[in-house]
Design a protein around this motif. Structure first.
Motif, PDB file in Angstrom:
ATOM      1  N   ALA A  11      16.562  47.617   1.130  1.00 40.58           N
ATOM      2  CA  ALA A  11      18.018  47.774   1.244  1.00 40.58           C
ATOM      3  C   ALA A  11      18.519  48.995   0.492  1.00 40.58           C
ATOM      4  N   SER A  12      17.943  49.272  -0.653  1.00 45.55           N
ATOM      5  CA  SER A  12      18.369  50.425  -1.448  1.00 45.55           C
ATOM      6  C   SER A  12      18.131  51.731  -0.692  1.00 45.55           C
ATOM      7  N   GLU A  15      20.783  52.347   2.010  1.00 48.19           N
ATOM      8  CA  GLU A  15      22.053  52.831   1.468  1.00 48.19           C
ATOM      9  C   GLU A  15      22.047  54.333   1.249  1.00 48.19           C
ATOM     10  N   HIS A  16      20.878  54.926   1.092  1.00 46.73           N
ATOM     11  CA  HIS A  16      20.786  56.358   0.807  1.00 46.73           C
ATOM     12  C   HIS A  16      20.497  57.212   2.043  1.00 46.73           C
ATOM     13  N   LYS A  18      21.874  59.119   4.711  1.00 47.15           N
ATOM     14  CA  LYS A  18      23.204  59.664   4.966  1.00 47.15           C
ATOM     15  C   LYS A  18      23.588  59.629   6.436  1.00 47.15           C
ATOM     16  N   GLN A  22      28.529  52.742   8.119  1.00 44.92           N
ATOM     17  CA  GLN A  22      28.472  51.404   7.545  1.00 44.92           C
ATOM     18  C   GLN A  22      27.986  50.366   8.553  1.00 44.92           C
ATOM     19  N   LYS A  25      24.300  50.723   8.993  1.00 52.66           N
ATOM     20  CA  LYS A  25      23.577  50.170   7.838  1.00 52.66           C
ATOM     21  C   LYS A  25      23.475  48.658   7.941  1.00 52.66           C
ATOM     22  N   GLN A  26      24.539  48.013   8.431  1.00 48.88           N
ATOM     23  CA  GLN A  26      24.501  46.566   8.604  1.00 48.88           C
ATOM     24  C   GLN A  26      23.449  46.174   9.642  1.00 48.88           C
TER      25      GLN A  26
END
Length: 254
Positions: A11-12, A15-16, A18, A22, A25-26
């Motif tokens: 998950a981390s 998040e990075h 780019k 959003q 990402k989900q």
């Protein structure tokens, strides 16, 4: 689980990246939490899949808003400015219009159209890829487009899998005891919207349970077998179709 270039992605890391918004990402998080393994050579393939899936989901909401009719093949209709209606109820692209303009017209002038659920699924997938790769490449790939049942261009590289459904996946609810006078309700193709609801042309948006209940109301008299979700999932081969974008290859988190 997601692997990129042999590396597990957590998950981390998502998040990075780019290139992901959003909503993408989900979707990526759902891929991570799935029991299925999603394996990519590059992060570009991953970002392409999440964007494509997002665009398929958006296409469902847009088609519902456009409000085309639901029809059998024998009563299908289309806008003659963009499509030729075949004798078997298909929509064949006119030679003087572009594929992108014809697909978009279904979303602009939906009330001029009526089709059954399998054709609806193909329209949603074509709209998803159009909004992902853009008009120029879409028009290069999908000349001579025919919308009819599950017929599809080979460049819309569909594959069948089993496992957990993800946003944008196509599923099928079978209604084994459908009424013989309404064979169009022998089942319903639906798309996972990623929030516990599904879209099916002719039914709209609802939970799996509510869609099954609608189909159960369209069974033959005395029917005892409920409609049910089959275990097959249909989706584009996102990793191969990522090559349509032509973006430079990027390493994970580059």
């Amino acid at each position: 689980m997601i692997y990129v270039n042999g590396m597990p992605v957590n998950a981390s890391m998502i998040e990075h990246i780019k290139q992901l918004d959003q909503q993408e990402k989900q979707i990526a998080m759902k891929l991570i939490n799935s029991r299925e393994e999603f394996v990519y050579q590059t992060v570009r393939q991953l970002t392409f899949e999440t964007k494509f899936r997002k665009n398929i989901v958006a296409a469902c909401y847009a088609l519902k808003k456009s409000n085309p009719g639901f029809a059998s093949f024998s009563t299908a209709r289309c806008n003659p400015a963009y499509w030729l209606l075949t004798r078997y109820g298909g929509f064949l692209l006119r030679p003087d219009v572009t594929p992108s303009a014809a697909i978009n017209d279904i979303y602009i002038n939906g009330k001029l159209y009526a089709f059954e659920c399998t054709t609806g699924i193909m329209i949603l997938l074509y709209k998803g890829v159009l909004d992902t790769i853009g008009e120029v490449k879409f028009n290069q790939l999908f000349r001579g487009l025919l919308l009819w049942s599950t017929e599809h261009d080979e460049d819309l590289q569909l594959v069948a899998v089993q496992g957990d459904s993800m946003p944008g996946d196509v599923l099928y609810i079978k209604n084994p005891e459908f009424h013989p006078l309404t064979p169009q309700w022998q089942g319903e193709n639906i798309i996972d919207l990623g929030n516990g609801t599904y879209f099916g042309h002719g039914i709209g948006i609802g939970t799996l349970e509510s869609i099954i209940e609608i189909l159960n109301q369209r069974r033959r008299p005395g029917a005892t077998v409920s409609a049910f979700l089959t275990n097959q999932i249909i989706r584009p081969n996102y990793r191969l179709m990522a090559e349509y974008t032509g973006h430079p290859i990027r390493r994970l988190l580059a």
